[in-house]
Design an enzyme around this catalytic site. Structure first.
Site, PDB file in Angstrom:
ATOM      1  N   TYR A  32       0.866  -1.180   0.000  1.00 30.26           N
ATOM      2  CA  TYR A  32       0.000   0.000   0.000  1.00 30.26           C
ATOM      3  C   TYR A  32       0.904   1.232   0.000  1.00 30.26           C
ATOM      4  O   TYR A  32       1.511   1.564   1.008  1.00 30.26           O
ATOM      5  CB  TYR A  32      -0.906  -0.039   1.225  1.00 30.26           C
ATOM      6  CG  TYR A  32      -1.968   1.040   1.323  1.00 30.26           C
ATOM      7  CD1 TYR A  32      -2.102   2.049   0.374  1.00 30.26           C
ATOM      8  CD2 TYR A  32      -2.853   1.040   2.394  1.00 30.26           C
ATOM      9  CE1 TYR A  32      -3.078   3.020   0.487  1.00 30.26           C
ATOM     10  CE2 TYR A  32      -3.845   2.007   2.519  1.00 30.26           C
ATOM     11  CZ  TYR A  32      -3.938   3.000   1.558  1.00 30.26           C
ATOM     12  OH  TYR A  32      -4.914   3.972   1.683  1.00 30.26           O
ATOM     13  N   LYS A  69      -0.952  -1.027  -4.235  1.00 27.85           N
ATOM     14  CA  LYS A  69      -2.106  -0.135  -4.173  1.00 27.85           C
ATOM     15  C   LYS A  69      -1.554   1.261  -4.373  1.00 27.85           C
ATOM     16  O   LYS A  69      -0.944   1.838  -3.477  1.00 27.85           O
ATOM     17  CB  LYS A  69      -2.834  -0.264  -2.839  1.00 27.85           C
ATOM     18  CG  LYS A  69      -4.050   0.659  -2.731  1.00 27.85           C
ATOM     19  CD  LYS A  69      -4.741   0.531  -1.381  1.00 27.85           C
ATOM     20  CE  LYS A  69      -5.884   1.528  -1.244  1.00 27.85           C
ATOM     21  NZ  LYS A  69      -6.516   1.486   0.099  1.00 27.85           N
ATOM     22  N   VAL A  74      -8.874  -0.531  -5.817  1.00 29.36           N
ATOM     23  CA  VAL A  74      -9.241  -0.700  -4.415  1.00 29.36           C
ATOM     24  C   VAL A  74     -10.154   0.472  -4.077  1.00 29.36           C
ATOM     25  O   VAL A  74      -9.704   1.607  -3.959  1.00 29.36           O
ATOM     26  CB  VAL A  74      -8.011  -0.724  -3.488  1.00 29.36           C
ATOM     27  CG1 VAL A  74      -8.454  -0.829  -2.030  1.00 29.36           C
ATOM     28  CG2 VAL A  74      -7.105  -1.896  -3.854  1.00 29.36           C
TER      29      VAL A  74
END
Length: 308
Positions: A136, A164, A206
């Site tokens: 992330y 992400k 996401v």
């Protein structure tokens, strides 16, 4: 369960009762709405999931409950946001035991680790588990950026597979593709840049407002994938005022209010968060109500064929 790292993966909210316990009944209603809409994975314990307020036992309950609900229809991914490498390794171990299919991982929390420390943190956790990992990368909110040079070091480990992408820099998608090809899968992590990111080559999204509007979110993804760009853009333009509720310090409260409006959530949050009040609440509700009044009729977006 293998993860393709593509499509729409909701960063689901954690449902609470008025007594501040897990509301697993409403949680199941929401997860089933996501599955019915055609999402491609479920992500637990992220920012929207109020991860920093959850106990280890609650996180484990959410993973086990979600695994039981989805019944291998889609992968279940749990976010790791820990302060220590030891804690992150233990979290990965528990995730595996509880049936998670993969991990989303933030850099170390609180301490602003340097590049070498951040790389070592991810590597040590990755070496401790066989679960696939999505890094992330959100330097805007979490103050540590995972650079392309750092990914070069990380990708020697086969189970570090995706990012992400939340740098807010669309051109970073092209940089990643130019350098790593398909070795590093890219999922957009910013709702207001999602379609643009997909059109530039991101593999998935996401998503946040998907928690309240799962069908519209999946429709945008499937339409752009099939080459029906104008239809995707039309839905996205309707969606944008709602998507902007995700890029706000009160994103959890905002999205939970939207979930209430669509019948698949409650607005209970865990203190220190509090439900919205006054003008702030009124403004958010006006955006939601306008969106509901102008909600587009969706085409049949499932299993559509690629446009030549």
């Amino acid at each position: 369960m293998a993860i393709d790292w593509k499509g729409v993966m909701p960063a689901v909210t954690t449902k609470f009762t008025k007594d501040d316990t897990l509301d697993l009944k409403m949680f199941e209603i929401n997860i089933n709405a996501q599955l019915k809409a055609g999402v491609h994975g479920i992500i637990l314990g992220g920012t929207l999931g109020e991860a920093s307020t959850l106990t280890d036992d609650e996180k484990r309950t959410l993973v086990k409950t979600t695994v039981d609900i989805v019944k291998d229809k889609v992968p279940v991914i749990i976010n790791i946001a820990e302060q220590t490498t030891k804690g992150a390794i233990e979290a990965a171990k528990k995730a595996k035991e509880d049936g998670a299919s993969g991990l989303m991982m933030l850099p170390p929390m609180r301490y602003k680790a340097g590049d070498r420390e951040t790389v070592m943190y991810f590597k040590e956790v990755a070496k401790s588990t066989d679960l696939p990992i999505m890094v992330y990368n959100n330097p805007v909110d979490y103050k540590i950026e995972v650079s392309l040079d750092m990914f070069e070091e990380l990708l020697v480990l086969d189970n570090i597979q995706a990012v992400k992408e939340s740098t807010r820099d669309i051109s970073n998608i092209t940089r990643i593709k130019n350098r790593f090809g398909d070795r590093l899968k890219i999922l957009s992590g910013v709702d207001t840049l999602a379609l643009e990111s997909l059109l530039m080559g991101a593999d998935g999204w996401v998503a946040g407002l998907v928690d309240a509007f799962p069908e519209e979110t999946v429709a945008i993804y499937e339409l752009q994938k099939a080459g029906r760009i104008k239809e995707a853009i039309a839905i996205y333009r309707w969606f944008l005022p709602l998507l902007e509720l995700d890029i706000n310090p009160k994103l959890v409260q905002n999205i939970k209010l939207a979930e209430v409006a669509t019948g698949i959530g409650t607005e209970y949050v865990r203190p220190p968060r509090l439900p919205l009040v006054g003008d702030e609440r009124k403004k958010v509700l006006e955006i939601i109500e306008t969106g509901l009044k102008t909600r587009p009729q969706l085409p049949k977006y499932k299993n559509i064929e690629l446009v030549d």
